[in-house]
Design an enzyme around this catalytic site. Structure first.
Site, PDB file in Angstrom:
ATOM      1  N   LYS A   1       0.830  -1.213   0.000  1.00 33.25           N
ATOM      2  CA  LYS A   1       0.000   0.000   0.000  1.00 33.25           C
ATOM      3  C   LYS A   1       0.862   1.260   0.000  1.00 33.25           C
ATOM      4  CE  LYS A   1      -2.336  -0.750   3.772  1.00 33.25           C
ATOM      5  NZ  LYS A   1      -1.621  -1.944   4.290  1.00 33.25           N
TER       6      LYS A   1
ATOM      7  N   ARG B   1      -9.733  -0.240   9.825  1.00 33.30           N
ATOM      8  CA  ARG B   1      -9.245  -1.591  10.112  1.00 33.30           C
ATOM      9  C   ARG B   1     -10.326  -2.475  10.713  1.00 33.30           C
ATOM     10  NH1 ARG B   1      -3.019  -1.812  11.437  1.00 33.30           N
ATOM     11  NH2 ARG B   1      -2.293   0.106  10.458  1.00 33.30           N
TER      12      ARG B   1
ATOM     13  N   ARG C   1      13.072  -5.854   6.248  1.00 36.37           N
ATOM     14  CA  ARG C   1      13.232  -4.400   6.164  1.00 36.37           C
ATOM     15  C   ARG C   1      14.268  -3.886   7.161  1.00 36.37           C
ATOM     16  NH1 ARG C   1       6.959  -2.382   5.674  1.00 36.37           N
ATOM     17  NH2 ARG C   1       7.016  -2.788   7.921  1.00 36.37           N
TER      18      ARG C   1
ATOM     19  N   ARG D   1      13.096  -1.946  12.741  1.00 37.55           N
ATOM     20  CA  ARG D   1      12.096  -1.367  13.629  1.00 37.55           C
ATOM     21  C   ARG D   1      11.582  -2.433  14.582  1.00 37.55           C
ATOM     22  NH1 ARG D   1       8.682   1.778   9.455  1.00 37.55           N
ATOM     23  NH2 ARG D   1       7.250   0.056   9.804  1.00 37.55           N
TER      24      ARG D   1
ATOM     25  N   ARG E   1       0.220  -9.104  14.344  1.00 35.14           N
ATOM     26  CA  ARG E   1      -0.473  -8.095  13.543  1.00 35.14           C
ATOM     27  C   ARG E   1      -1.297  -8.752  12.424  1.00 35.14           C
ATOM     28  NH1 ARG E   1       3.856  -3.858  11.594  1.00 35.14           N
ATOM     29  NH2 ARG E   1       2.013  -2.790  10.777  1.00 35.14           N
TER      30      ARG E   1
END
Length: 272
Positions: free
Chosen positions: A67, A142, A181, A214, A225
């Site tokens: 996204k 959400r 990442r 992160r 999540r």
């Protein structure tokens, strides 16, 4: 004008008001600060944006589905604002506001931030000039509860949602994307161990400083999540499917292929 959508939106609902500026604080740039060429290019861009149709869309998909990669292009092409709740919440966390501190603890656990915080951010930003031509919502709603609150907000504004784009991707691919990442915190430069590795493992290409992962990009948090997403966000698609708004795109394709599918779903921005 509507074309101000190219400017980044500000998370007015989550950032505390700054203290009064001292007299020595520099003021905004004047017209004389810009070249004639720059001014003419900006004028042409604004005229072009005024000729584009209003577009209000939601991007739905798990973290890491792409996204954030597609949103900047859609923002520019459709002259709309990009409202990414994750970015806005992280801005509040970085600013150290009261809501930012509360959101930080929630995000690091992998839980969803409360509706009151998120809805407040979205509502305030919809009033900004950047959103005059419409918006692309990324990361909101959400839950069905949030979706219904958004429906009410738009109805009160005399506006309607045009499309809900579903990014179709499996959980294992999401985990591979996110856990790889890495970021250079001082500059914000981002890397990926597989798709965009640094020249020297673990080091920023420009400064040579260490890269970090992160806290919410670890496998344990991502799994939680994803569980939250499948349990709470998927019903949002049922809510909008009943309205005939959901359009699915294969998010495992190339960036260009995904982009083309989204543009096809949203329609030509120049056709009002």
């Amino acid at each position: 004008m509507g074309s101000d959508a190219s400017k980044p939106s500000t998370p007015a609902a989550v950032v505390a008001k700054p203290a009064s500026k001292p007299a020595s604080t520099p003021t905004s740039k004047t017209m004389d600060s810009f070249s004639t060429k720059d001014l003419m290019q900006e004028l042409a861009r604004r005229i072009s944006c005024e000729q584009r149709k209003e577009t209000r869309a939601i991007l739905v998909g798990p973290p890491g589905c792409g996204k954030g990669t597609q949103s900047p292009y859609l923002k520019k092409e459709y002259c709309v604002c990009h409202l990414a709740t994750g970015d806005m919440l992280r801005a509040a966390v970085a600013a150290g506001t009261a809501m930012g501190k509360a959101a930080k603890a929630v995000m690091e656990r992998g839980d969803l931030v409360s509706d009151d915080i998120v809805v407040g951010i979205i509502k305030d930003n919809l009033d900004s000039p950047a959103c005059k031509q419409g918006f692309v919502l990324d990361g909101f709603p959400r839950t069905v509860g949030q979706a219904k609150k958004l429906d009410s907000i738009l109805k009160s504004r005399g506006e309607k949602l045009d499309s809900v784009i579903e990014f179709d991707i499996d959980d294992e691919e999401v985990k591979r994307r996110i856990t790889g990442r890495r970021i250079h915190k001082p500059s914000g430069r981002s890397y990926h161990l597989q798709f965009k590795p640094p020249r020297v493992p673990g080091k920023d290409d420009i400064t040579g400083e260490p890269l970090i992962q992160r806290k919410d990009d670890n496998l344990s948090t991502i799994s939680k999540r994803l569980g939250n997403f499948r349990a709470q966000t998927k019903p949002v698609l049922d809510h909008y499917s009943a309205m005939g708004l959901v359009k699915k795109v294969n998010a495992v394709q190339s960036i260009t292929a995904v982009r083309n599918d989204i543009v096809t779903a949203l329609g030509d921005p120049t056709e009002k």
